[in-house]
Design a protein around this motif. Structure first.
Motif, PDB file in Angstrom:
ATOM      1  N   ALA A 149       0.737  -0.943  -0.183  1.00 56.70           N
ATOM      2  CA  ALA A 149      -0.010  -0.193   0.007  1.00 56.70           C
ATOM      3  C   ALA A 149       0.857   1.371   0.059  1.00 56.70           C
ATOM      4  CB  ALA A 149      -0.924  -0.065   1.103  1.00 56.70           C
ATOM      5  N   MET A 150       1.870   1.388   0.741  1.00 57.01           N
ATOM      6  CA  MET A 150       2.672   2.588   1.092  1.00 57.01           C
ATOM      7  C   MET A 150       3.276   3.129  -0.312  1.00 57.01           C
ATOM      8  SD  MET A 150       1.859   3.414   3.997  1.00 57.01           S
ATOM      9  CE  MET A 150       2.734   4.735   4.203  1.00 57.01           C
ATOM     10  N   PRO A 151       3.663   2.166  -1.461  1.00 60.09           N
ATOM     11  CA  PRO A 151       4.148   2.813  -2.373  1.00 60.09           C
ATOM     12  C   PRO A 151       3.088   3.844  -3.315  1.00 60.09           C
ATOM     13  CG  PRO A 151       4.808   0.560  -2.464  1.00 60.09           C
ATOM     14  CD  PRO A 151       3.741   0.770  -1.287  1.00 60.09           C
ATOM     15  N   HIS A 152       1.794   3.737  -3.039  1.00 59.33           N
ATOM     16  CA  HIS A 152       0.807   4.385  -3.401  1.00 59.33           C
ATOM     17  C   HIS A 152       0.640   5.694  -3.036  1.00 59.33           C
ATOM     18  CE1 HIS A 152       0.060   0.953  -5.962  1.00 59.33           C
ATOM     19  NE2 HIS A 152      -0.027   0.135  -4.809  1.00 59.33           N
ATOM     20  N   VAL A 153       1.288   6.100  -1.883  1.00 61.42           N
ATOM     21  CA  VAL A 153       0.932   7.392  -1.147  1.00 61.42           C
ATOM     22  C   VAL A 153       0.815   8.589  -1.995  1.00 61.42           C
ATOM     23  CG1 VAL A 153       1.653   8.820   0.497  1.00 61.42           C
ATOM     24  CG2 VAL A 153       1.362   6.645   1.087  1.00 61.42           C
ATOM     25  N   ASP A 154       1.947   8.758  -3.083  1.00 57.35           N
ATOM     26  CA  ASP A 154       2.328   9.602  -3.853  1.00 57.35           C
ATOM     27  C   ASP A 154       0.882   9.946  -4.526  1.00 57.35           C
ATOM     28  OD1 ASP A 154       4.474  11.566  -5.369  1.00 57.35           O
ATOM     29  OD2 ASP A 154       2.866  10.894  -6.556  1.00 57.35           O
ATOM     30  N   ARG A 155       0.436   8.668  -5.286  1.00 61.92           N
ATOM     31  CA  ARG A 155      -0.571   8.758  -6.352  1.00 61.92           C
ATOM     32  C   ARG A 155      -2.136   9.265  -5.394  1.00 61.92           C
ATOM     33  NH1 ARG A 155       0.224   6.326 -11.275  1.00 61.92           N
ATOM     34  NH2 ARG A 155      -1.806   6.619 -11.932  1.00 61.92           N
ATOM     35  N   LEU A 156      -2.132   8.685  -4.308  1.00 53.58           N
ATOM     36  CA  LEU A 156      -3.366   8.881  -3.544  1.00 53.58           C
ATOM     37  C   LEU A 156      -3.475  10.320  -3.108  1.00 53.58           C
ATOM     38  CD1 LEU A 156      -3.615   6.047  -0.874  1.00 53.58           C
ATOM     39  CD2 LEU A 156      -5.054   6.379  -2.571  1.00 53.58           C
ATOM     40  N   PHE A 157      -2.211  10.679  -2.521  1.00 54.80           N
ATOM     41  CA  PHE A 157      -2.406  12.420  -2.435  1.00 54.80           C
ATOM     42  C   PHE A 157      -2.537  13.188  -3.609  1.00 54.80           C
ATOM     43  CE2 PHE A 157      -0.411  16.465  -1.854  1.00 54.80           C
ATOM     44  CZ  PHE A 157      -0.932  16.813  -0.630  1.00 54.80           C
ATOM     45  N   ARG A 158      -2.091  12.969  -4.734  1.00 54.86           N
ATOM     46  CA  ARG A 158      -2.478  13.633  -5.995  1.00 54.86           C
ATOM     47  C   ARG A 158      -3.994  13.547  -6.240  1.00 54.86           C
ATOM     48  NH1 ARG A 158       1.788  15.338  -9.404  1.00 54.86           N
ATOM     49  NH2 ARG A 158       3.701  14.513  -8.486  1.00 54.86           N
ATOM     50  N   HIS A 159      -4.480  12.177  -6.023  1.00 50.09           N
ATOM     51  CA  HIS A 159      -5.854  12.106  -6.401  1.00 50.09           C
ATOM     52  C   HIS A 159      -6.651  12.799  -5.277  1.00 50.09           C
ATOM     53  CE1 HIS A 159      -9.157   9.902  -8.145  1.00 50.09           C
ATOM     54  NE2 HIS A 159      -9.702   9.926  -6.872  1.00 50.09           N
ATOM     55  N   ALA A 160      -6.320  12.785  -4.114  1.00 50.46           N
ATOM     56  CA  ALA A 160      -6.962  13.406  -2.978  1.00 50.46           C
ATOM     57  C   ALA A 160      -6.985  15.180  -3.201  1.00 50.46           C
ATOM     58  CB  ALA A 160      -6.378  13.189  -1.565  1.00 50.46           C
ATOM     59  N   MET A 161      -5.782  15.505  -3.517  1.00 48.66           N
ATOM     60  CA  MET A 161      -5.443  16.946  -3.634  1.00 48.66           C
ATOM     61  C   MET A 161      -6.371  17.493  -4.786  1.00 48.66           C
ATOM     62  SD  MET A 161      -3.772  19.417  -2.579  1.00 48.66           S
ATOM     63  CE  MET A 161      -3.279  21.053  -3.218  1.00 48.66           C
ATOM     64  N   TRP A 162      -6.502  16.684  -5.908  1.00 46.35           N
ATOM     65  CA  TRP A 162      -7.108  17.178  -6.924  1.00 46.35           C
ATOM     66  C   TRP A 162      -8.735  17.324  -6.509  1.00 46.35           C
ATOM     67  CZ3 TRP A 162      -6.354  19.270 -11.858  1.00 46.35           C
ATOM     68  CH2 TRP A 162      -7.486  19.280 -12.637  1.00 46.35           C
ATOM     69  N   LEU A 163      -9.112  16.436  -5.787  1.00 41.93           N
ATOM     70  CA  LEU A 163     -10.666  16.536  -5.033  1.00 41.93           C
ATOM     71  C   LEU A 163     -10.995  17.656  -4.430  1.00 41.93           C
ATOM     72  CD1 LEU A 163     -11.477  12.700  -4.616  1.00 41.93           C
ATOM     73  CD2 LEU A 163     -11.889  13.855  -6.752  1.00 41.93           C
ATOM     74  N   VAL A 164      -9.885  17.776  -3.221  1.00 43.68           N
ATOM     75  CA  VAL A 164     -10.310  18.779  -2.349  1.00 43.68           C
ATOM     76  C   VAL A 164      -9.619  20.079  -2.370  1.00 43.68           C
ATOM     77  CG1 VAL A 164     -10.948  16.914  -0.754  1.00 43.68           C
ATOM     78  CG2 VAL A 164      -8.683  17.768  -0.616  1.00 43.68           C
ATOM     79  N   ARG A 165      -8.753  20.097  -3.021  1.00 42.73           N
ATOM     80  CA  ARG A 165      -7.716  21.488  -3.414  1.00 42.73           C
ATOM     81  C   ARG A 165      -7.400  22.126  -2.231  1.00 42.73           C
ATOM     82  NH1 ARG A 165      -6.699  22.250  -8.711  1.00 42.73           N
ATOM     83  NH2 ARG A 165      -7.358  20.159  -9.430  1.00 42.73           N
ATOM     84  N   ASN A 166      -6.752  21.448  -1.393  1.00 44.60           N
ATOM     85  CA  ASN A 166      -6.515  22.026   0.016  1.00 44.60           C
ATOM     86  C   ASN A 166      -5.638  20.921   0.735  1.00 44.60           C
ATOM     87  OD1 ASN A 166      -6.660  21.966   3.150  1.00 44.60           O
ATOM     88  ND2 ASN A 166      -8.014  23.909   2.758  1.00 44.60           N
ATOM     89  N   ARG A 167      -4.224  21.219   0.856  1.00 40.13           N
ATOM     90  CA  ARG A 167      -3.163  20.326   1.347  1.00 40.13           C
ATOM     91  C   ARG A 167      -3.356  19.747   2.701  1.00 40.13           C
ATOM     92  NH1 ARG A 167       1.521  19.433  -0.961  1.00 40.13           N
ATOM     93  NH2 ARG A 167       1.311  20.336  -3.043  1.00 40.13           N
ATOM     94  N   ALA A 168      -3.728  20.457   3.598  1.00 34.14           N
ATOM     95  CA  ALA A 168      -4.253  19.755   4.843  1.00 34.14           C
ATOM     96  C   ALA A 168      -5.063  19.120   4.839  1.00 34.14           C
ATOM     97  CB  ALA A 168      -4.513  20.971   5.850  1.00 34.14           C
ATOM     98  N   GLU A 169      -6.475  19.238   3.916  1.00 34.78           N
ATOM     99  CA  GLU A 169      -7.559  18.223   4.079  1.00 34.78           C
ATOM    100  C   GLU A 169      -7.198  17.070   3.256  1.00 34.78           C
ATOM    101  OE1 GLU A 169     -12.203  18.677   2.563  1.00 34.78           O
ATOM    102  OE2 GLU A 169     -11.069  20.479   2.512  1.00 34.78           O
TER     103      GLU A 169
END
Lengths: 186, 266
Positions: free
Chosen positions: A18-38
């Protein structure tokens, strides 16, 4: 002692899968919520839930798709708590159905910036499906489960979303738009 | 199949969601129709462009220590789930006994801790070796990856300088011929690799470099029925040699490559 070993083994497998996907997960989350902390919070909650239910993951299957599905569920639940419902998506679909009378050809030269700006301009529910399919490589079935919508809805949103994206790219004048492609249907 | 049908099925075709028969019908149409071929190429380019834009967008990149912070936060919660309850001493004698027990326990734990840590890192390395073997088989042998490989230079810009350095790595002269075939960066099961493919003693061989804790020295990894795998240090990265050769040859190659590779990627 056995529980220690099992937990240790589970953690090691989780870390490897799972951990190798953190970068991609963050990119996906960042695109959705547009806020780094969130976005960080969303990824963290996703991984906590993934770790808790890691026994349900089948090794060798698409771990990234599994994690993205969990992330989508976490986000959906948060949206529900905030009072945002699926009605928004229905409104989007109806609006989109009325504004795509003609699909222009795909421009030849598109920069990364043009691509992301164009994607931002289309309704969120279409962005979401395009990202899950084209960027995250998820199957229609996986997308349908992650978004809690029927497969038919996934297909129509994807089709409409790509048309909208093409329209938006052409509107932005990304490269020589009129290549004549798409006009020679038999 | 007509052009209209092809355009309707294009999205599902690109997402590999069509039945094999429909796929064949569509491909037959594409062979004879330049307009649909161009349209399909455009759609594919749009999808690839989107992937590349998304992967390269600086504003979407996590801060450098995000993954490490997450690991730290997640790991203790995992250990907390299995911590045993402490025992309660009840008398002076039992307190003294428990001090001896504690001292012995500390000594055992120190030795045991080292053993557990070593066995954990070995077990993790073995898992990563299996993944590397999977990448070799699916990328170098079968061309069967879900994601298209990218240039090492591009991977260097996005994921770290060692990937770019691999583009210019020249293996030293080794016993037996070594013919360079391909260099790129690919992803298998979510893990990114710098991948150099060459032919060594007639066998397709992969040198794979990935982000991970390197072993101190080259070592053979367990490989049941698949190709032989050896891990090796590659600067601050982790390297693997994977080949359908006998295990001593693979280990020997890893030993030969270790020093020049580590120096080149440092």
């Amino acid at each position: 002692m056995n529980a220690d070993i099992d937990a240790d083994r589970r953690w090691l497998t989780f870390e490897t899968e799972a951990m190798p996907h953190v970068d991609r997960l963050f990119r996906h989350a960042m695109w959705l919520v547009r806020n780094r902390a969130e976005a960080e919070d969303l990824v963290q909650e996703t991984l906590v839930q993934a770790l808790q239910s890691f026994h349900r993951f089948t090794p060798g299957t698409n771990c990234r798709a599994w994690l993205v599905s969990i992330l989508q569920h976490v986000r959906l639940n948060r949206q529900r708590k905030q009072g945002r419902t699926a009605i928004d998506a229905a409104v989007d679909d109806e609006r989109v159905a009325n504004i795509v009378p003609f699909v222009p050809p795909i421009p030849d030269h598109v920069t990364d910036e043009d691509m992301l700006l164009a994607l931002q301009q289309i309704p969120p529910h279409h962005q979401e499906v395009i990202l899950l399919c084209d960027v995250e490589d998820m199957t229609y079935k996986e997308i349908a489960a992650a978004l809690e919508v029927p497969i038919g809805t996934v297909m129509s949103r994807l089709h409409r979303g790509r048309e909208l994206l093409r329209t938006e790219l052409a509107r932005r004048g990304a490269g020589p738009a009129a290549t004549g492609r798409g006009s020679g249907a038999r | 199949m007509q052009c209209r049908d092809v355009r309707q099925l294009a999205d599902s075709f690109l997402s590999e969601q069509l039945l094999v028969e429909t796929n064949h019908e569509l491909l037959r149409h594409l062979e004879t129709c330049p307009n649909c071929r161009a349209d399909m190429a455009g759609r594919r380019a749009m999808r690839d462009g989107l992937r590349s834009a998304f992967a390269g967008a600086e504003e979407l990149r996590p801060r450098p220590d995000f993954a490490t912070d997450l690991l730290t936060k997640l790991r203790p919660s995992q250990s907390a789930m299995v911590l045993p309850q402490p025992a309660m001493p009840i008398s002076r004698r039992s307190v003294l006994q428990s001090w001896w027990a504690l001292a012995a326990g500390v000594a055992l734990a120190a030795g045991g801790g080292l053993f557990v840590r070593h066995s954990n890192s070995r077990s993790r390395l073995a898992q990563l070796a299996r993944q590397a073997s999977g990448d070799h088989q699916n990328c170098a042998v079968k061309f069967n990856l879900r994601e298209r490989p990218i240039q090492l230079e591009e991977a260097g810009r996005r994921f770290g300088a060692p990937y770019a350095a691999l583009a210019t790595f020249e293996p030293p002269v080794v016993d037996g011929s070594l013919d360079m075939l391909e260099r790129h960066s690919c992803v298998y099961q979510g893990r990114r690799y710098g991948h150099v493919v060459f032919r060594y003693r007639g066998a397709l061989t992969s040198l794979l470099v990935t982000d991970g804790t390197p072993p101190a020295t080259p070592e053979l990894e367990p490989s049941d029925a698949g190709p032989a795998v050896a891990s090796l240090p590659a600067g601050r990265f982790l390297g693997f040699i994977v080949a359908d050769l006998d295990r001593p040859s693979v280990l020997r190659l890893a030993q030969i490559l270790t020093e020049p590779l580590s120096q080149h990627l440092a």
